[in-house]
Design a protein around this motif. Structure first.
Motif: not given
Length: 198
Positions: A170-190
């Protein structure tokens, strides 16, 4: 939202973070280690107990109040082995687990509650989606855990199982409450720091 069934939380935090240069569990965002942020995400989403799979840098991880550390010495085998190790560590009376990754610090407790709500409504597997694309958190009911033995291998978690068994999902839409972006490098964390501080 009405009371939801009890579901465990499982935070996968065992990787070495090679692209980042250190284990991501130890990386801080807004003064908080990502591993503690992930625990808070699951706890605030109503999960209990919360287990954290640790591998690389396990001896350096700070205290984890509110969580059970699960040491996984075979973490180099990949994400799949960490997922299976974490699920196996949960108490026998746990009916389902909400799984998140330590390097996705912008997930929302609301998303955790939404996938738990889908489980309460009868879902066997509930997957948060963002713009129609599957992401985390992912809720896996206990009946699906044995199926992962043939899928959660190497750096693959439950993705292939979900692809092969859409009848379970079952797919549950959550785009309105957060982001799935991940942190792979220090630049992304910045880049995330700006979002987190906003």
């Amino acid at each position: 939202m009405p009371d939801l069934p009890v579901t465990a939380g499982l935070l996968l935090a065992a990787g070495a973070g090679r692209r980042y240069g250190r284990p991501k569990a130890l990386v801080e965002l807004a003064g908080e280690p990502l591993v503690r942020r992930g625990i808070r995400l699951l706890s605030d989403g109503g999960c209990t107990p919360v287990h954290v799979v640790l591998g690389a840098g396990a001896d350096e991880v700070p205290d984890l109040p509110g969580a059970v550390p699960v040491r996984h010495d075979r973490w180099p085998d990949g994400l799949g082995s960490s997922l299976r190790r974490g699920l196996a560590s949960l108490p026998a009376d746990v009916p389902a687990a909400v799984v998140v990754l330590v390097d996705q610090p912008l997930l929302s407790p609301v998303a955790v509650r939404r996938v738990r709500g889908a489980y309460a409504d009868g879902a066997v597997v509930a997957v948060a989606t963002y713009g129609g694309r599957p992401g985390h958190p992912v809720l896996l009911s206990r009946e699906t855990w044995p199926l992962l033995d043939g899928y959660a291998v190497g750096d693959r978690g439950a993705r292939d199982l979900l692809r092969d068994r859409p009848d379970l999902v079952v797919e549950v839409p959550c785009g309105d409450v957060g982001s799935p972006v991940d942190v792979d490098t220090p630049v992304e964390l910045f880049r995330l720091r700006t979002v987190s501080d906003a």
